[in-house]
Design a protein around this motif. Sequence first.
Motif, PDB file in Angstrom:
ATOM      1  N   LEU A  36       0.592  -1.408   0.066  1.00 27.74           N
ATOM      2  CA  LEU A  36       0.173  -0.048  -0.072  1.00 27.74           C
ATOM      3  C   LEU A  36       1.015   1.443   0.145  1.00 27.74           C
ATOM      4  CD1 LEU A  36      -2.518  -1.452   2.519  1.00 27.74           C
ATOM      5  CD2 LEU A  36      -3.316  -0.735   0.125  1.00 27.74           C
ATOM      6  N   ASP A  37       2.083   1.122   0.600  1.00 25.17           N
ATOM      7  CA  ASP A  37       2.945   1.916   0.778  1.00 25.17           C
ATOM      8  C   ASP A  37       3.718   2.662  -0.260  1.00 25.17           C
ATOM      9  OD1 ASP A  37       2.748   2.735   3.675  1.00 25.17           O
ATOM     10  OD2 ASP A  37       4.016   1.843   4.222  1.00 25.17           O
ATOM     11  N   LEU A  38       4.066   1.025  -1.337  1.00 26.24           N
ATOM     12  CA  LEU A  38       4.173   1.246  -2.543  1.00 26.24           C
ATOM     13  C   LEU A  38       3.515   2.188  -3.474  1.00 26.24           C
ATOM     14  CD1 LEU A  38       6.763   1.035  -4.237  1.00 26.24           C
ATOM     15  CD2 LEU A  38       5.872  -1.296  -5.430  1.00 26.24           C
ATOM     16  N   ALA A  65      10.787   3.242  -1.433  1.00 28.21           N
ATOM     17  CA  ALA A  65       8.978   2.441  -1.632  1.00 28.21           C
ATOM     18  C   ALA A  65       9.117   0.552  -1.885  1.00 28.21           C
ATOM     19  CB  ALA A  65       8.134   2.894  -1.715  1.00 28.21           C
ATOM     20  N   GLU A  66      10.179   0.478  -3.326  1.00 23.54           N
ATOM     21  CA  GLU A  66       9.967  -0.296  -3.900  1.00 23.54           C
ATOM     22  C   GLU A  66      11.381  -1.494  -3.774  1.00 23.54           C
ATOM     23  OE1 GLU A  66       9.744   0.790  -8.310  1.00 23.54           O
ATOM     24  OE2 GLU A  66      11.128   0.742  -7.863  1.00 23.54           O
ATOM     25  N   GLU A  67      12.001  -0.760  -2.890  1.00 22.10           N
ATOM     26  CA  GLU A  67      13.507  -1.607  -2.037  1.00 22.10           C
ATOM     27  C   GLU A  67      12.816  -2.833  -0.800  1.00 22.10           C
ATOM     28  OE1 GLU A  67      16.592   0.694  -1.492  1.00 22.10           O
ATOM     29  OE2 GLU A  67      17.238   0.499  -3.349  1.00 22.10           O
ATOM     30  N   HIS A  68      12.570  -1.756   0.579  1.00 19.78           N
ATOM     31  CA  HIS A  68      10.934  -2.167   1.372  1.00 19.78           C
ATOM     32  C   HIS A  68      10.231  -3.499   1.056  1.00 19.78           C
ATOM     33  CE1 HIS A  68      10.004  -2.323   4.987  1.00 19.78           C
ATOM     34  NE2 HIS A  68       8.996  -2.295   4.572  1.00 19.78           N
ATOM     35  N   LEU A  69       9.919  -2.882  -0.040  1.00 18.78           N
ATOM     36  CA  LEU A  69       8.825  -3.778  -0.536  1.00 18.78           C
ATOM     37  C   LEU A  69      10.133  -5.053  -0.925  1.00 18.78           C
ATOM     38  CD1 LEU A  69       5.804  -5.152  -1.026  1.00 18.78           C
ATOM     39  CD2 LEU A  69       6.021  -4.234  -2.891  1.00 18.78           C
ATOM     40  N   ALA A  70      10.351  -5.105  -1.415  1.00 20.43           N
ATOM     41  CA  ALA A  70      11.141  -6.286  -2.647  1.00 20.43           C
ATOM     42  C   ALA A  70      12.016  -7.079  -0.939  1.00 20.43           C
ATOM     43  CB  ALA A  70      12.424  -5.377  -3.194  1.00 20.43           C
ATOM     44  N   GLU A  71      12.673  -6.577  -0.019  1.00 19.10           N
ATOM     45  CA  GLU A  71      12.708  -7.038   1.353  1.00 19.10           C
ATOM     46  C   GLU A  71      11.553  -7.798   1.833  1.00 19.10           C
ATOM     47  OE1 GLU A  71      14.555  -4.369   3.691  1.00 19.10           O
ATOM     48  OE2 GLU A  71      15.523  -3.597   3.004  1.00 19.10           O
ATOM     49  N   LEU A  72      10.571  -7.587   1.752  1.00 19.33           N
ATOM     50  CA  LEU A  72       9.708  -8.474   2.002  1.00 19.33           C
ATOM     51  C   LEU A  72       9.066 -10.168   1.371  1.00 19.33           C
ATOM     52  CD1 LEU A  72       7.224  -5.746   4.488  1.00 19.33           C
ATOM     53  CD2 LEU A  72       8.884  -7.959   4.584  1.00 19.33           C
ATOM     54  N   ILE A  73       9.627  -9.712  -0.191  1.00 17.18           N
ATOM     55  CA  ILE A  73       8.974 -11.087  -0.761  1.00 17.18           C
ATOM     56  C   ILE A  73      10.167 -11.190  -1.013  1.00 17.18           C
ATOM     57  CG2 ILE A  73       8.200 -10.563  -3.538  1.00 17.18           C
ATOM     58  CD1 ILE A  73       6.782  -7.871  -3.168  1.00 17.18           C
ATOM     59  N   GLN A  74      11.301 -11.228  -0.809  1.00 17.77           N
ATOM     60  CA  GLN A  74      12.356 -11.669  -1.291  1.00 17.77           C
ATOM     61  C   GLN A  74      12.340 -12.961  -0.770  1.00 17.77           C
ATOM     62  OE1 GLN A  74      14.450 -11.172  -4.089  1.00 17.77           O
ATOM     63  NE2 GLN A  74      14.727 -13.625  -3.638  1.00 17.77           N
TER      64      GLN A  74
END
Length: 561
Positions: free
Chosen positions: A145-147, A220-229
């Motif tokens: 949502l933040d992204l 925001a993308e990097e934060h999401l990627a950290e959770l998705i990885q």
Amino acid sequence: MFHKENGCFHAIESYFSEALPKQFTFPFYYTPHSLCIAAADEVKAYLNFQTDFEHNFGLDDSKKGSKIGKMFGVMIVKTTEGQLGFITAFSGKLAESNHIEGFVPPVYDTLHKDGFYKKNETHVNSLTAEIESLEQNLELEKAQLDLEKTKLETTQKLEDFKKRAKAEKQLRKQRRVEAEGKLSDLEKKVFFENLKQESIQNNIDLKYLKLSIEADVIKAEEHLAELIQPIENLKLERKTLSASLQKQIHEQYKFLNAKGETKDLITIFDATDLGKAPVAAGECAAPKLFQYAYEHYLKPIAMAEFYWGISPTAEVRKHGQFYPSCRSRCEPILGHMMQGLDVEPNPIESAGKFDGELEIIYEDDFLLVLNKPHEFLSVPGKTIKDSVLTRMQAYLPNATGPLLLHRLDMSTSGLLLVAKNERTHKKLQKQFINRTVKKRYVAVLDGTLETTKGTINLPLRVDLNNRPRQLVCYEHGKKATTTYEIVEVTDNKTRIHFYPISGRTHQLRVHAAYYKGLNRPIVGDDLYGTVSNRLHLHAETLSFEHPVKREWVSFSCEAPF
């Protein structure tokens, strides 16, 4: 009789006097032998009244759980002592089990609690549970949502800046015009330089705004990627494990043939166009029956398969009706398993032969209309080259263009239109595309209908696991529409006129047989109904505008049934 206490072999009582077939059943196109029908009737009687297991076939509204119909198979066999009997099997699992007393076991039991599959399945399931847990994490949802919010806000910031910049540019232009008549040359020089610097600063501000926006989005993308990885890592692990597990399973499925030779699934499907075994290969009833017969020194005599339960959502399957073995999963396997057996010849290889002359209904300098016989191809097949097209190429050696304007199924008889030159073909083809060509088919349905006329809309696509059968598919199917009207009803048979709006493969056959269509197969439909002397479907009338004479013409040819 179906006595479970006798294990999987069910003796056939001596009062059966039917002569045994000289050759084993060709499983992909057959008429059930009377002994197979009798054996199937015993299995059906058992299924109707048994209390040994709980499975919701969809035949009893009081039962709970998912409604799932099943394919069953019976094989007539003879022991080394000459005792005649039958064995029976079900496809896949039944009542969440591979083992039901009285039915032959699977070729390989994936459900065995001590087997490698169940142990690895537990690991796969744990990975799936962990993936689902991470995917449902509120922090992940917040990051997504933040992204989205950051992208929307940055887009809005950019739009607002560009609006202000445009307004300021317009204002500078206006100030420049006003300054022309009020200021001296020196004052104008200084004033215009200031306007220029404002414009330059505006472009610099835009550049830094874009950099700032890009940085916010990347953060925001990097934060999401950290959770998705971690989720992606687990999915890759699950995929790798599943592929390894599937390979191990395929190696365990080892199939015998009448010569005593053994091949596993990998070896069998390596030699096919597929290159690898499809899902659930080896789990159908037929391979189970052959495997049990060979392992217990039983001689296969004949076989048949029938469907039991509610019709599936996509396929045409009728409760209690006999069907051929599936092609994509079973044909390669049974091709190996039947080696060493004297099997009936494939009737499909001898089909499509027509020794007579094609009947031409009408012919002029531009086109002709002919009556295609049933069981004759419109165009050449993979193995059968004789067809309407090849006959027309020989009959019209000087013709140009594709000749045929449309096709009929091999089993369907009736009117076909042929163009003698490319220009005529294009003009007629346009009429087909615009659906101004009128066609009427006559058919005889197996059963009676309550309605007198109506429209059927059921999208169709090919059954990739069982070509050339078609499936009803609302997701990937092509739109198919048919209108119909009843002509007469006699002897529990319905004579009907079909008017196809579209022209999909097997459209009329599926629309007639499918449970959400007319739920009455066409008499003689060997794919969606039962075999008879022929498919009772005939293209009876054909009407169109003559491309040269520019007048409406209509042709008819009475059905031979």
